[in-house]
Design an enzyme around this catalytic site. Structure first.
Site, short mmCIF file in Angstrom:
data_model
loop_
_atom_site.label_atom_id
_atom_site.label_comp_id
_atom_site.label_asym_id
_atom_site.label_seq_id
_atom_site.Cartn_x
_atom_site.Cartn_y
_atom_site.Cartn_z
N SER A 143 -87.91 28.94 15.89
CA SER A 143 -89.00 28.10 16.38
C SER A 143 -88.39 26.86 17.04
CB SER A 143 -89.89 27.65 15.22
OG SER A 143 -90.81 26.68 15.66
N TYR A 157 -90.54 23.72 7.09
CA TYR A 157 -90.55 24.88 7.98
C TYR A 157 -89.50 24.70 9.08
CZ TYR A 157 -92.39 27.74 11.87
OH TYR A 157 -92.54 28.61 12.92
P1 NAP Z 1 -98.61 35.06 11.97
O1 NAP Z 1 -99.67 35.41 12.97
O2 NAP Z 1 -98.98 34.19 10.82
O3 NAP Z 1 -97.96 36.41 11.43
C1 NAP Z 1 -97.00 36.37 10.41
C2 NAP Z 1 -96.61 37.78 10.03
O4 NAP Z 1 -95.59 37.70 9.03
C3 NAP Z 1 -97.74 38.58 9.43
O5 NAP Z 1 -97.58 39.91 9.86
C4 NAP Z 1 -97.48 38.51 7.92
O6 NAP Z 1 -97.95 39.66 7.23
C5 NAP Z 1 -95.96 38.50 7.91
N1 NAP Z 1 -95.33 37.95 6.73
C6 NAP Z 1 -95.45 36.70 6.22
N2 NAP Z 1 -94.68 36.57 5.14
C7 NAP Z 1 -94.07 37.77 4.94
C8 NAP Z 1 -93.15 38.25 3.98
N3 NAP Z 1 -92.68 37.50 2.98
N4 NAP Z 1 -92.72 39.53 4.10
C9 NAP Z 1 -93.17 40.31 5.11
N5 NAP Z 1 -94.04 39.91 6.04
C10 NAP Z 1 -94.49 38.64 5.95
O7 NAP Z 1 -97.38 34.32 12.67
P2 NAP Z 1 -96.82 34.32 14.19
O8 NAP Z 1 -97.28 33.09 14.84
O9 NAP Z 1 -96.96 35.63 14.85
O10 NAP Z 1 -95.29 34.05 13.83
C11 NAP Z 1 -94.29 35.04 13.88
C12 NAP Z 1 -92.95 34.32 13.84
O11 NAP Z 1 -92.87 33.41 14.94
C13 NAP Z 1 -92.76 33.48 12.58
O12 NAP Z 1 -91.43 33.57 12.14
C14 NAP Z 1 -93.06 32.07 13.07
O13 NAP Z 1 -92.40 31.10 12.30
C15 NAP Z 1 -92.53 32.13 14.48
N6 NAP Z 1 -93.09 31.11 15.38
C16 NAP Z 1 -94.42 31.07 15.67
C17 NAP Z 1 -94.90 30.09 16.52
C18 NAP Z 1 -96.34 29.96 16.90
O14 NAP Z 1 -96.71 28.93 17.49
N7 NAP Z 1 -97.17 30.92 16.62
C19 NAP Z 1 -94.01 29.15 17.06
C20 NAP Z 1 -92.68 29.22 16.73
C21 NAP Z 1 -92.22 30.21 15.90
P3 NAP Z 1 -99.17 39.61 6.16
O15 NAP Z 1 -100.35 39.05 6.89
O16 NAP Z 1 -99.35 41.00 5.72
O17 NAP Z 1 -98.70 38.66 5.06
#
Ligand code: NAP
Length: 248
Positions: A143, A157
């Site tokens: 991130s 985080y």
């Molecule tokens: P999201 O919509 O909240 O999705 C998170 C995913 O991770 C879900 O499929 C969830 O599954 C799964 N997950 C969470 N904890 C887990 C665990 N312990 N074991 C296995 N699966 C787990 O998040 P997103 O925005 O797509 O983020 C994806 C990645 O991008 C993350 O690493 C996040 O930090 C990074 N990121 C996101 C942003 C942003 O603005 N969106 C920015 C920078 C970085 P369940 O629902 O089944 O728990």
């Protein structure tokens, strides 16, 4: 035809977009999820409807016993591993550092740092030429928070993503001669459900005016970068972390 790709946290957001795009590019995709089986099955169904191969695998990447099982189930259902996307990540309610407790720190680090380490370990054991493997690729989803620090929101985080970036650089050098490339992406403000975990579902809309490109990003735009790093088009790229953040 590519081999099997495991996408952790593939049930929604950036992980789901990555699973869908990778399947279009010929990967058989193991869509990992922790709790939301229905969402993971929807991603699998969309891949299969488009003619691809996929399976949903439940595993909590922060639990050491779950990780080898995730890999075993993925490979037994879809065939030999070729790549891993360490995408699963969590954040918790926006708070200052002086409000955090050890239990929260341990939860965030368990999923965002311990999980990717365990998954990388398992991938290296299967891919590295040191163990007779064919080589492969790992992409870690970090991130921009790692650089910006997330003051007043979630410094825990941000720090976890900084640790993930160090995993990317260190592991890339450790296994480069064993035919494994390791890279990262640092998404900026991407419109997904993760912001609800922080207690502010509209966070992207609030902060978008400050992004040089003038908007939040889409999960598909991050997926494009991830899938490029997975591909042979990135054959000379390792130990690199690509910002996908609209300039922020
Ligand atoms: P999201 O919509 O909240 O999705 C998170 C995913 O991770 C879900 O499929 C969830 O599954 C799964 N997950 C969470 N904890 C887990 C665990 N312990 N074991 C296995 N699966 C787990 O998040 P997103 O925005 O797509 O983020 C994806 C990645 O991008 C993350 O690493 C996040 O930090 C990074 N990121 C996101 C942003 C942003 O603005 N969106 C920015 C920078 C970085 P369940 O629902 O089944 O728990």
């Amino acid at each position: 035809m590519n081999g099997t790709l495991i996408v952790t946290g593939g049930s929604r957001g950036i992980g789901a977009a990555t699973a869908l795009l990778a399947a279009q590019r010929g990967y058989a995709v193991a869509v990992n999820y922790r709790r939301d089986e229905a969402a993971a099955q929807q991603v699998v169904a969309a891949i299969e409807q488009a003619g691809g191969r996929a399976t949903a695998v439940q595993a909590d990447v922060s639990l050491e016993a779950d990780v080898p099982r995730l890999f075993e189930e993925a490979v037994s259902r879809l065939g030999p591993l070729c790549a891993l996307v360490n995408n699963a990540g969590v954040l918790e309610r926006q708070a200052r550092v002086d409000e955090l407790d050890a239990a929260r720190l341990q939860r965030v680090l368990a999923t965002n740092v311990v999980g990717p380490f365990l998954c990388a370990r398992e991938a290296v054991r299967r891919l590295s030429s040191r163990y007779g493997g064919p080589g492969g690729v790992i992409v870690n989803v970090s991130s921009r928070a790692a650089v910006l620090g997330s003051a007043g929101e979630y410094v825990d985080y941000a720090a976890s993503k900084c640790a993930l970036d160090t995993l990317t650089v260190g592991l890339a050098r450790e296994v480069a001669a064993e035919h494994i490339r390791v890279n990262g992406v640092r998404p900026g403000l991407i419109d997904t459900e993760i912001h609800s975990l922080g207690g502010e579902p509209q966070r992207v809309a609030r902060l978008a005016p400050g992004v040089p490109l003038g908007r939040g990003g889409r999960a598909e735009e991050v997926a494009q970068a991830i899938v490029w790093l997975l591909s042979d088009e990135a054959s000379y790229v390792t130990g690199t972390i690509l910002d996908v953040s609209g300039g922020r």
